[in-house]
Motif scaffolding. Structure first.
Motif, PDB file in Angstrom:
ATOM      1  N   HIS A   1       0.809  -1.149  -0.071  1.00 41.43           N
ATOM      2  CA  HIS A   1      -0.014  -0.051   0.062  1.00 41.43           C
ATOM      3  C   HIS A   1       0.596   1.156  -0.005  1.00 41.43           C
TER       4      HIS A   1
ATOM      5  N   TYR B   1     -12.326   5.050   2.305  1.00 39.97           N
ATOM      6  CA  TYR B   1     -11.551   4.170   1.409  1.00 39.97           C
ATOM      7  C   TYR B   1     -12.495   3.550   0.476  1.00 39.97           C
TER       8      TYR B   1
ATOM      9  N   HIS C   1       1.677   4.019  -2.825  1.00 41.86           N
ATOM     10  CA  HIS C   1       1.242   5.558  -2.656  1.00 41.86           C
ATOM     11  C   HIS C   1       2.532   6.407  -3.310  1.00 41.86           C
TER      12      HIS C   1
ATOM     13  N   GLU D   1      -5.820   7.566  -3.270  1.00 39.52           N
ATOM     14  CA  GLU D   1      -6.167   6.482  -2.366  1.00 39.52           C
ATOM     15  C   GLU D   1      -6.760   5.379  -3.213  1.00 39.52           C
TER      16      GLU D   1
HETATM   17 ZN   LIG Z   1      -3.506   4.782   1.692  1.00 35.52          ZN
END
Ligand SMILES: [Zn+2]
Ligand SMILES: [Zn+2]
Ligand SMILES: [Zn+2]
Length: 467
Positions: free
Chosen positions: A369, A431, A373, A390
């Motif tokens: 993750h 999210y 990013h 995101e």
């Molecule tokens: Zn994130």
């Protein structure tokens, strides 16, 4: 009452940046100040040992401003300046340098020996600085009535200044052009130290009347006008110049070499002696307690870096990954809430204790993750919101989000929840929504569509972001 607190060196450097460098915006300038703050701390630790602590939090030492609540954007960047320069100090021939700095040198820095004869150093010489010319502190004027100057001379400096002030001029300048002594005629004639004069004026008329000693004095009737340049003593780094250099793309080390010629940046890791493990692209700084998970961490990162090719080409050659022994330390060092598994900025990844992530069975997922990013963040075009970043990260890592995604919110509320979630539940909801929107886009155009919208959003994409 005196409050004494214990902080690690990294947090001290962050606190000093908040206290002394909050006007700086550019990363390289903040990092230069972080190196100076750390150098100063190591050079002078124990200067208050007689009182039972190392440093006071005032200008006597370095102004230290503790973190207020969780990190805002600015605080985050100041922390990352401390983190990105972790262990780095400024040295001259193997010894810690004297890391002086001031707000603005006015175009020419001051040699330390000119004002403090016992602190003369080969690297604290006067250098020309064209970079601070646009600073609001670069040029200033201050007009003082002859009578108030006379009063100050008499009251504060105890000079016999009975008559009216008929002359006030610079008697002697140092090699940087700053006033060293002033010639005064008020009844009798005297020569006084320029610093002493400046402090006396400040003390009786208020702070910052005469911003520096780099000035000329002119008389107009009953008024004496000081026309000057710069703010502060001017020794060492000029913050205004450093900021401008950083904005022009000059590196942290070039900035420091400009103001401290002949010095070098050395990675010392004094007091920050956590081990470092390195792989081809990553450098992992970890406390000894996290050792059992180090190998897995580096392997996962390297593997994901490969799987994300060709997009991972955008990453820097070497990335810094840092983890802590406890969640509390993670919070203190990063300013992130305790329910965040990790965070990333620029070229660095910060992680909760590896042991904790492993126990929750989210270590590999968190690594993928945060690394994604770094890639997505670097490729994200102007105008592309954080929620889209995101959503892309979640989509590309194939994460599942266990939260309802069918709540209707505005994109503005979604963006706010992603940027600064109020709780873990709120973050998961945000999210889920971000992932849902991005998945819809991918359903129509495939992964290619994501990369295109991320890097080259068209007018209708920008509109879709707002919907
Ligand atoms: Zn994130
Ligand atoms: Zn002090
Ligand atoms: Zn300057």
């Amino acid at each position: 009452m005196q409050i004494v607190t214990r902080v690690d060196l990294g947090s001290y450097v962050s606190g000093v940046l908040r206290g002394e460098a909050s006007v700086l915006q550019a990363g390289a300038a903040r990092q230069a100040m972080a190196i100076l703050a750390r150098t100063w701390a190591l050079r002078w630790s124990g200067r208050h040992s007689g009182q039972g602590f190392d440093f006071c939090s005032l200008t006597h030492c370095q102004v230290f401003a503790p973190r207020q609540g969780t990190a805002d954007e600015a605080g985050d960047d100041l922390d990352s300046a401390a983190r990105l320069t972790r262990g780095q100090v400024l040295q001259f021939h193997g010894a810690l340098a004297d890391p002086y700095f001031s707000a603005c040198c006015g175009g020419m820095t001051e040699a330390a020996g000119n004002i403090w004869p016992d602190r003369s150093q080969p690297y604290l010489i006067s250098v020309r600085d064209p970079y601070c010319a646009a600073s609001p502190h670069n040029s200033w004027n201050k007009s003082l009535p002859a009578e108030s100057v006379r009063q100050v001379l008499q009251d504060v400096l105890n000079l016999p200044a009975g008559g009216t002030l008929t002359e006030l001029s610079v008697a002697k300048r140092d090699s940087s052009g700053r006033a060293l002594t002033l010639h005064i005629v008020a009844g009798g004639s005297r020569t006084i130290d320029a610093n002493q004069f400046r402090y006396a004026i400040d003390r009786s008329l208020g702070w910052g009347q005469i911003q520096s000693n780099l000035y000329v004095i002119q008389r107009e009737g009953d008024t004496w006008t000081f026309s000057g340049h710069g703010l502060g003593h001017g020794v060492g780094l000029c913050q205004a110049g450093a900021e401008q250099m950083a904005r022009l793309g000059v590196s942290t080390s070039k900035i420091l070499m400009t103001y401290f010629p002949g010095t070098e940046i050395v990675s010392s890791f004094v007091d920050e002696d956590d081990p470092i493990a390195a792989s081809e692209h990553f450098e992992l700084i970890y406390p000894a307690s996290q050792e059992p998970w180090v190998k897995q961490t580096l392997e996962t990162l390297e593997q994901w870096q490969k799987e994300m090719a060709p997009h991972s080409a955008v990453l820097p050659g070497r990335m810094r990954v840092e983890t802590w022994a406890t969640t509390e330390e993670f919070i203190r060092a990063t300013g992130q809430p305790g329910w965040m598994a990790g965070s990333s900025d620029g070229s660095a990844i910060a992680l909760q204790p590896l042991a904790l992530l492993s126990r929750k069975e989210i270590l590999n997922q968190t690594l993928r993750h945060e690394l994604t990013h770094l890639i997505v963040h670097r490729l994200r075009a102007k105008g592309v919101p954080r929620w889209f970043e995101e959503g892309c990260v979640l989509y590309l890592t194939g994460e599942r989000v266990d939260a309802p995604s069918n709540l209707r919110t505005t994109t503005a509320a979604l963006e706010a929840a992603i940027t600064r979630p109020g709780s873990e539940a709120q973050m998961h909801e945000a999210y889920a929504q971000a992932l849902k929107r991005v998945s819809q886009l991918a359903q129509n155009g495939g992964e290619t569509a994501l990369w295109r919208v991320l890097t080259h959003p068209g007018a209708d994409d920008l509109q879709w972001f707002e919907k």
